[in-house]
Design a protein around this motif. Structure first.
Motif, PDB file in Angstrom:
ATOM      1  N   PHE A 191       0.790  -1.227   0.000  1.00  0.00           N
ATOM      2  CA  PHE A 191       0.000   0.000   0.000  1.00  0.00           C
ATOM      3  C   PHE A 191       0.826   1.284   0.000  1.00  0.00           C
ATOM      4  N   LYS A 192       2.133   1.195  -0.059  1.00  0.00           N
ATOM      5  CA  LYS A 192       2.961   2.401   0.055  1.00  0.00           C
ATOM      6  C   LYS A 192       2.758   3.385  -1.099  1.00  0.00           C
ATOM      7  N   ASP A 193       2.299   2.897  -2.238  1.00  0.00           N
ATOM      8  CA  ASP A 193       2.061   3.783  -3.378  1.00  0.00           C
ATOM      9  C   ASP A 193       0.581   4.080  -3.594  1.00  0.00           C
ATOM     10  N   HIS A 194      -0.249   3.674  -2.650  1.00  0.00           N
ATOM     11  CA  HIS A 194      -1.684   3.817  -2.843  1.00  0.00           C
ATOM     12  C   HIS A 194      -2.102   5.274  -2.645  1.00  0.00           C
ATOM     13  N   PRO A 195      -2.913   5.826  -3.552  1.00  0.00           N
ATOM     14  CA  PRO A 195      -3.294   7.250  -3.436  1.00  0.00           C
ATOM     15  C   PRO A 195      -4.123   7.572  -2.202  1.00  0.00           C
ATOM     16  N   ALA A 196      -4.734   6.582  -1.552  1.00  0.00           N
ATOM     17  CA  ALA A 196      -5.535   6.851  -0.358  1.00  0.00           C
ATOM     18  C   ALA A 196      -4.680   6.884   0.908  1.00  0.00           C
ATOM     19  N   LEU A 197      -3.457   6.407   0.839  1.00  0.00           N
ATOM     20  CA  LEU A 197      -2.638   6.286   2.052  1.00  0.00           C
ATOM     21  C   LEU A 197      -2.195   7.649   2.566  1.00  0.00           C
ATOM     22  N   LEU A 198      -2.438   7.892   3.862  1.00  0.00           N
ATOM     23  CA  LEU A 198      -1.955   9.108   4.506  1.00  0.00           C
ATOM     24  C   LEU A 198      -0.805   8.792   5.448  1.00  0.00           C
ATOM     25  N   SER A 199      -0.970   7.764   6.292  1.00  0.00           N
ATOM     26  CA  SER A 199       0.055   7.461   7.296  1.00  0.00           C
ATOM     27  C   SER A 199      -0.103   6.022   7.764  1.00  0.00           C
ATOM     28  N   TRP A 200       0.928   5.567   8.483  1.00  0.00           N
ATOM     29  CA  TRP A 200       0.946   4.222   9.050  1.00  0.00           C
ATOM     30  C   TRP A 200       0.705   4.328  10.552  1.00  0.00           C
ATOM     31  N   TYR A 201      -0.344   3.692  11.008  1.00  0.00           N
ATOM     32  CA  TYR A 201      -0.718   3.738  12.433  1.00  0.00           C
ATOM     33  C   TYR A 201      -0.187   2.470  13.094  1.00  0.00           C
ATOM     34  N   ILE A 202       0.703   2.625  14.091  1.00  0.00           N
ATOM     35  CA  ILE A 202       1.402   1.431  14.583  1.00  0.00           C
ATOM     36  C   ILE A 202       1.113   1.060  16.033  1.00  0.00           C
ATOM     37  N   ASN A 203       0.473   1.924  16.839  1.00  0.00           N
ATOM     38  CA  ASN A 203       0.235   1.507  18.225  1.00  0.00           C
ATOM     39  C   ASN A 203      -0.741   2.414  18.953  1.00  0.00           C
ATOM     40  N   ASP A 204      -1.387   1.803  19.954  1.00  0.00           N
ATOM     41  CA  ASP A 204      -2.306   2.500  20.842  1.00  0.00           C
ATOM     42  C   ASP A 204      -1.688   2.620  22.230  1.00  0.00           C
ATOM     43  N   GLU A 205      -1.511   3.819  22.706  1.00  0.00           N
ATOM     44  CA  GLU A 205      -1.153   4.114  24.093  1.00  0.00           C
ATOM     45  C   GLU A 205      -0.019   3.241  24.646  1.00  0.00           C
ATOM     46  N   PRO A 206       1.107   3.184  23.960  1.00  0.00           N
ATOM     47  CA  PRO A 206       2.194   2.362  24.485  1.00  0.00           C
ATOM     48  C   PRO A 206       2.717   2.882  25.823  1.00  0.00           C
ATOM     49  N   ASP A 207       2.618   4.196  26.045  1.00  0.00           N
ATOM     50  CA  ASP A 207       3.101   4.765  27.300  1.00  0.00           C
ATOM     51  C   ASP A 207       2.252   4.321  28.477  1.00  0.00           C
ATOM     52  N   GLY A 208       0.945   4.161  28.255  1.00  0.00           N
ATOM     53  CA  GLY A 208       0.069   3.767  29.347  1.00  0.00           C
ATOM     54  C   GLY A 208      -0.077   2.271  29.492  1.00  0.00           C
TER      55      GLY A 208
END
Length: 882
Positions: A237-254
């Motif tokens: 998906f790295k070249d996909h026109p819909a891609l904005l960003s890569w989401y990699i984790n939820d609240e790792p600090d907590g």
């Protein structure tokens, strides 16, 4: 005694000198001690970008004398320096850096004394479509080469949410997903649909990072397999026109996830895709430094409700302070409740103030948690409706919210009201948020920044304005609510781009009464059989030719987009008009085309858009007169297009002014670049007629004809009746007043020399309902006359009928009037396009001072017409006396 005094004096002098030196040293050391932010503006550059290095200077330090030097290795780089607001900007003069990562040494000096030194990494990458960059100066994103403010939601599943929410102004989704190979086709399908709709995706790969999250499947895979799967997902998906960003984790600090695992994932992702940012949501600003190298976008998810909404500020301010000039900071507002420790979801007002607090605190993206189909989350209809309202509001404010311009400070006396000013292209946007659940008086003082602003503050989303005097706004603010004020810069020297003869209402799409929706048109579909419910038409502040806004049209599929129908236009038979519009499109393999059509005029013109602004135009000659000529715009091909400055102007344009001597000075303009303007009086010009060079003098009523000739070929033509007559400028009175709905300029409208058009709402007609028009003109002295005419509108479809007849009376003293003639209406009242019709009475030469014209109203409308049985209207505009 004298020696003691001298000794003390000397000691005092030495002490004073030491104090002065100490103060100077302290001040100099203070300048040195203050750490100045020096950074590369973008997280990476492509060939079309200027490479900018920025030093942010403390506000209390004078900008004069500050300089910056840059070296690449031992090479001293040629730069251009500029002081912009509170910063020093160094722009590289040439492509002196190689692709990849370069370490530049900088030296910041004040009056040639070195104040700060260090190194900055600059990354240059090859050009790439669909790339997303971070502007570290503002914290905003650059997507597809344009500033982009993400506004959307988390969701699971995706379903048809993209097409349902894009029409409400949302431009971002963040689906939760498991990233397993068996679901790849489904993920591709929703990504493709989002690309069609113009929605960006924050693509989640958190199930593949470390221990994953929320029990996502596949967590028992060996690390090597998960990394391989991660690389495969990124590569897909790295070249996909819909891609904005890569989401990699939820609240790792907590939740106790070590930063090292996330740093490893971050490096893996950017090794495969260096063009898109990585994002993580956090909950503990106190640990921001620990996670600084794990992401490019720091999201924070304070969920305070049912406590006070303002508690979101702790997290927001913590992250914007920690990551300023480094990361993009987003807010995840709470859009759920009635579960776990949250006993209820936010109200619409609470959602509004939380979101706007995010904007004031520097959030450069809004992603609500969470959206579910069928009002699963949030449950209240009003809550999600308010999110949709804010989506279009934020889109319209985006240029201000992402602007790098330093705005003046906004102060309010009530510390329970938050305010902030934003500046863009010399204009101000001021946002106020009431933290309390009660309405208040609102007084805002804006710091004087030396700019001349207009004395009016427009409430952009409320269709009203308040005074802006002495840099002050006085208003009221509702409970738990917001206010947004737009203050335009004062008069500029810019040349007006809209012609005074333009027939289009709101041609530059600047008039907006509801956020995102420009006035002056309505929408339908190009083809109802192929309509796409995700097609959109919104104002866009990021691109424009004239003013601040353009019209953005997204057609997801060929023939599936919207047809835009502008308000009806008045055209006159045999007159020519030039239609023009500026347009451009997002670059794609097959650039979209658009069509301008006028069915009544048998006109349809198609043009192909380019990736740069271009003016498109054509000229047509009206085969019939019409007050209902509809101009339509449609982009039949799939893609994204922008349009601005739509004009339809008569060409050539004939104007006239009446002198005090009742002589008309006629000017003709427009179209000279197409050929020579030729004219004639009371007849159509030919290729041999006189060439227009200077104003034409008209001393009696006549029709001026003008045409543009390219050699012997006529390119365009116009004609205009010039009502020079003895009644011009003379006082007139009415026995029966005109109806309050159609007063024109009173009785003097009958002698002002301004002819009404075939549009009864043009403000030039006197309207009478149920009464005759009886008008008397005072010629001010005995005058010889031989003809009296009245000009009337015939528009039976609108209930406007010609008088049954006119009667003319004359007098020398204004008391005793003699009947001198009448003329019946022999033309009838024909349904169809409206026409302006004159009824005239010939008079044997008479010396008179007063002329009275009586127009007999038609009365009740008979069978065979619209509005049968109702009282007809009588419309009059000009009395001509010859």
């Amino acid at each position: 005694m004298e020696k003691i005094f001298q000794s003390k004096s000397k000691a005092f002098t030495i002490y004073t000198l030491l104090v002065v030196l100490a103060l100077f040293s302290t001040a100099f050391n203070s300048i040195q001690a203050q750490s100045r932010e020096v950074f590369s503006r973008y997280n990476y550059y492509m060939p079309n970008n200027k490479v900018e290095l920025i030093a942010v200077l403390p506000e209390e330090i004078n900008k004069n004398g500050w300089n910056i030097d840059l070296w690449f290795g031992e090479k001293h780089l040629d730069i251009t320096e500029a002081h912009v607001d509170n910063r020093l900007v160094a722009t590289l003069q040439n492509a002196s850096l190689p692709q990849g990562v370069s370490a530049l040494k900088y030296s910041l000096t004040k009056n040639k004394a070195v104040i700060q030194e260090g190194h900055i990494k600059v990354t240059l990458l090859p050009a790439k479509s669909n790339a997303v960059q971070i502007d570290r100066l503002t914290g905003g994103l650059i997507a597809d080469g344009l500033p982009f403010f993400p506004f959307g939601f988390y969701c699971v599943p995706v379903g048809n949410l993209p097409e349902k929410e894009v029409v409400h102004g949302m431009n971002l989704i963040g689906p939760y997903q498991d990233n397993q190979p068996e679901g790849l086709a489904q993920r591709k399908a929703y990504m493709d649909r989002c690309a069609e709709l113009g929605i960006k995706v924050q693509y989640a790969v958190n199930s593949l990072i470390g221990s994953g999250h929320n029990g996502a499947p596949g967590l028992d895979m060996p690390k090597e397999e998960k990394i391989a799967l991660l690389k495969s997902e990124i590569g897909t998906f790295k070249d996909h026109p819909a891609l904005l960003s890569w989401y990699i984790n939820d609240e790792p600090d907590g939740q106790g996830r070590p930063a090292s695992i996330l740093e490893e994932a971050y490096d893996v992702i950017h090794e495969v895709d260096p063009y898109h940012p990585v994002s993580i949501v956090f909950m503990m600003p106190s640990r921001a430094a620990e996670f600084e190298n794990t992401m490019d976008i720091a999201m924070t998810d304070p969920y305070p409700i049912p406590k006070a909404p303002e508690e979101v500020l702790y997290n927001l301010n913590g992250y914007t302070d920690a990551y300023q000039y480094k990361k993009s900071v987003w807010m995840v507002p709470q859009a759920f409740g009635g579960q776990e420790m949250w006993e209820r979801e936010p109200t619409a007002n609470e959602l509004r103030v939380m979101t706007y607090m995010g904007l004031i605190s520097g959030a450069k993206g809004i992603q609500y948690y969470i959206r579910g189909e069928g009002n699963i989350n949030p449950q209240a209809v009003s809550a999600w409706s308010e999110c949709s309202n804010m989506a279009v509001e934020v889109s319209q404010m985006a240029s201000f919210l992402l602007s790098a311009d330093l705005a003046p400070e906004a102060k309010v006396s009530d510390d329970r009201i938050l305010t902030k000013a934003f500046k863009y292209q010399g204009n101000l946007l001021v946002i106020a948020v009431n933290k309390d659940n009660k309405p208040k008086s609102l007084d805002i003082d804006i710091e004087n920044d030396g700019v001349n602003y207009k004395q009016e503050a427009e409430l952009w989303f409320e269709n009203r304005s308040v005074a802006y005097g002495d840099n002050h706004i006085h208003d009221m603010i509702d409970a738990l609510s917001t206010r947004v004020y737009l203050i335009h810069k004062g008069d500029s020297e810019e040349v007006a781009k809209v012609s005074s003869k333009n027939l289009i209402v709101n041609p530059s799409f600047e008039e907006v009464t509801s956020a995102g929706q420009s006035i002056g048109f309505n929408k339908t579909y190009t083809d109802f059989a192929q309509k796409d419910l995700g097609a959109t038409v919104f104002t866009d502040p990021r691109l424009s030719v004239d003013g601040m806004l353009s019209l953005r049209v997204i057609s997801p599929r060929d023939n599936g987009g919207n047809k835009i129908r502008f308000l009806p236009l008045v055209v006159n038979k045999d007159n020519s008009y030039e239609v023009s519009i500026w347009g451009m499109a997002k670059a794609q393999e097959k650039m979209p085309s658009f069509t301008l059509s006028m069915k009544l005029m048998n006109e349809q013109r198609s043009f192909q858009l380019t990736s740069e602004w271009k003016k498109y135009s054509f000229v047509f000659t009206a085969p019939v007169s019409s007050t209902n000529n509809l101009l339509t715009l449609e982009m039949k091909d799939s893609g994204t297009g922008w349009f601005d400055l739509l004009q339809m102007c008569p060409t050539p344009v004939i104007n006239y002014e009446i002198t005090p001597e009742n002589i008309a000075e006629v000017t003709i303009e427009g179209g000279e670049e197409k050929g020579k303007i030729r004219f004639d009086i009371d007849k159509e010009p030919t290729a041999k007629s006189s060439i227009y060079k200077r104003p034409i003098t008209i001393k009696k009523s006549a029709t001026v004809y003008a045409a543009i000739f390219d050699g012997k070929k006529e390119y365009a033509a116009s004609q205009l009746f010039i009502p020079v007559n003895r009644a011009l400028g003379k006082p007139a009175t009415l026995k029966n007043p005109a109806h309050a709905q159609y007063p024109a300029n009173g009785a003097n409208s009958l002698t002002d020399g301004v002819m009404g058009s075939t549009a009864f709402k043009d403000g030039k007609w006197l309207g009478f309902s149920g009464t005759d028009m009886i008008a008397t003109v005072d010629l001010k002295e005995l005058t010889q006359i031989n003809k009296v005419s009245g000009s009337f509108l015939c528009d039976p479809n609108s209930g406007i009928f010609l008088p049954t007849k006119i009667e003319v009376y004359t007098s020398v003293d204004g008391v005793n009037f003699d009947f001198v003639g009448e003329q019946e209406n022999l033309a009838g009242n024909v349904r169809g396009e409206p026409v302006v019709h004159q009824l005239s009475v010939e008079i044997k030469d008479q010396q008179v001072r007063y002329v009275r014209l009586k127009a007999k109203a038609y009365g009740r409308i008979p069978e065979g017409y619209l509005f049968t049985g109702s009282i007809s209207w009588l419309f009059a505009d000009e009395i001509l006396i010859e």
